[in-house]
Scaffold this motif. Structure first.
Motif, PDB file in Angstrom:
ATOM      1  N   VAL A  89       0.825  -1.202   0.000  1.00 33.64           N
ATOM      2  CA  VAL A  89       0.000   0.000   0.000  1.00 33.64           C
ATOM      3  C   VAL A  89       0.861   1.255   0.000  1.00 33.64           C
ATOM      4  N   LEU A  90       1.987   1.221   0.707  1.00 33.89           N
ATOM      5  CA  LEU A  90       2.879   2.371   0.728  1.00 33.89           C
ATOM      6  C   LEU A  90       3.635   2.517  -0.578  1.00 33.89           C
ATOM      7  N   VAL A  91       4.134   1.407  -1.103  1.00 33.81           N
ATOM      8  CA  VAL A  91       4.903   1.463  -2.350  1.00 33.81           C
ATOM      9  C   VAL A  91       4.019   1.943  -3.494  1.00 33.81           C
ATOM     10  N   TYR A  92       2.809   1.375  -3.617  1.00 28.49           N
ATOM     11  CA  TYR A  92       1.906   1.765  -4.703  1.00 28.49           C
ATOM     12  C   TYR A  92       1.455   3.221  -4.548  1.00 28.49           C
ATOM     13  N   SER A  93       1.252   3.640  -3.295  1.00 34.34           N
ATOM     14  CA  SER A  93       0.888   5.041  -3.063  1.00 34.34           C
ATOM     15  C   SER A  93       2.014   5.963  -3.511  1.00 34.34           C
ATOM     16  N   GLY A  94       3.248   5.535  -3.235  1.00 36.67           N
ATOM     17  CA  GLY A  94       4.391   6.328  -3.660  1.00 36.67           C
ATOM     18  C   GLY A  94       4.480   6.430  -5.170  1.00 36.67           C
ATOM     19  N   VAL A  95       4.285   5.300  -5.853  1.00 35.29           N
ATOM     20  CA  VAL A  95       4.329   5.304  -7.325  1.00 35.29           C
ATOM     21  C   VAL A  95       3.247   6.222  -7.886  1.00 35.29           C
ATOM     22  N   ALA A  96       2.032   6.145  -7.326  1.00 37.87           N
ATOM     23  CA  ALA A  96       0.927   6.955  -7.828  1.00 37.87           C
ATOM     24  C   ALA A  96       1.181   8.445  -7.600  1.00 37.87           C
ATOM     25  N   LEU A  97       1.564   8.804  -6.378  1.00 40.43           N
ATOM     26  CA  LEU A  97       1.752  10.215  -6.046  1.00 40.43           C
ATOM     27  C   LEU A  97       2.943  10.814  -6.786  1.00 40.43           C
ATOM     28  N   VAL A  98       4.072  10.120  -6.743  1.00 35.26           N
ATOM     29  CA  VAL A  98       5.263  10.623  -7.429  1.00 35.26           C
ATOM     30  C   VAL A  98       5.030  10.680  -8.931  1.00 35.26           C
ATOM     31  N   GLY A  99       4.368   9.649  -9.467  1.00 34.61           N
ATOM     32  CA  GLY A  99       4.079   9.630 -10.900  1.00 34.61           C
ATOM     33  C   GLY A  99       3.180  10.778 -11.322  1.00 34.61           C
ATOM     34  N   VAL A 100       2.142  11.051 -10.556  1.00 36.17           N
ATOM     35  CA  VAL A 100       1.234  12.160 -10.879  1.00 36.17           C
ATOM     36  C   VAL A 100       1.974  13.496 -10.832  1.00 36.17           C
ATOM     37  N   LEU A 101       2.824  13.680  -9.836  1.00 34.88           N
ATOM     38  CA  LEU A 101       3.570  14.934  -9.719  1.00 34.88           C
ATOM     39  C   LEU A 101       4.561  15.098 -10.872  1.00 34.88           C
ATOM     40  N   PHE A 102       5.211  14.009 -11.263  1.00 31.75           N
ATOM     41  CA  PHE A 102       6.118  14.093 -12.410  1.00 31.75           C
ATOM     42  C   PHE A 102       5.337  14.385 -13.695  1.00 31.75           C
TER      43      PHE A 102
END
Length: 212
Positions: A89-102
């Motif tokens: 849940v933390l890893v996927y949240s990181g991918v989603a948030l960082v990906g959206v910001l990029f």
């Protein structure tokens, strides 16, 4: 002015780290719940990471995605040390948030090629770690593979040199710590080392210190 901003962002990091530290308790399932000292350490580490990132990026938009990575990374590192696992849940949240910001930065600042390289970097590192996991037969876990994807995304945005440097640095630090523990007879031969904290440390050092 710059110093004031760095100090203020460091304070934000402490508050974010303290909030995430409370969530660590609910994600820890096997080991005893994190103590107050552990939660305080997590908050301090997040604050230091935020301060280093503010010093590195200043008011640039890149400060946001890398601060998200730092906050989630500290939480992942603490859990990996306690339980030797990296919650999806933390890893996927990181991918989603960082990906959206990029993706937002790519649109706002015409950085499409950087975003494409970040996506390729995520795929390359994830596939590379998956191959290592299959070869090692359990030496590298599924969580490490997923974390590799997150770090590949974040480091690929900066460039291929950052991606390679952070990967090598993380594995080097992990190997060095394992050898020191073996020399001190604190770890048995064949015992596993939680890779998450070292991969995250290598990434943070590369992002904040190593020229790209």
């Amino acid at each position: 002015m710059f110093a004031a901003f760095t100090m203020a962002w460091t304070g934000v990091g402490f508050l974010v780290g303290a909030a995430l530290a409370l969530g660590i308790r609910s994600l820890v399932t096997i080991a005893p719940p994190a103590s107050n000292a552990t939660r305080l350490t997590a908050a301090i580490l997040t604050a230091l990471a935020f301060g280093a990132l503010a010093w590195r990026f200043g008011h640039l938009f890149d400060l946001l995605p890398y601060s998200v990575l730092a906050a989630i990374g500290v939480a992942l590192g603490v859990i990996d040390i306690l339980e030797q696992r990296l919650p999806s849940v933390l890893v996927y949240s990181g991918v989603a948030l960082v990906g959206v910001l990029f993706a937002t930065s790519a649109i706002l600042h015409s950085r499409g090629p950087d975003f494409l390289r970040a996506l390729v970097g995520m795929a390359v590192i994830a596939v590379f770690y998956l191959a290592l996991a299959l070869i090692s037969r359990g030496g590298l876990g599924a969580g490490d593979v997923k974390l590799g994807g997150l770090l590949g995304l974040a480091l690929g945005w900066l460039g291929w040199s950052a991606l390679v440097t952070a990967t090598i640095l993380g594995w080097f630090v992990a190997a060095l710590v394992w050898l020191l523990l073996r020399a001190a007879r604190r770890r048995r031969r064949g015992s596993l080392v939680p890779m998450g904290p070292y991969l995250l440390l290598g990434a943070l050092l590369t992002i904040t210190v190593v020229p790209t």
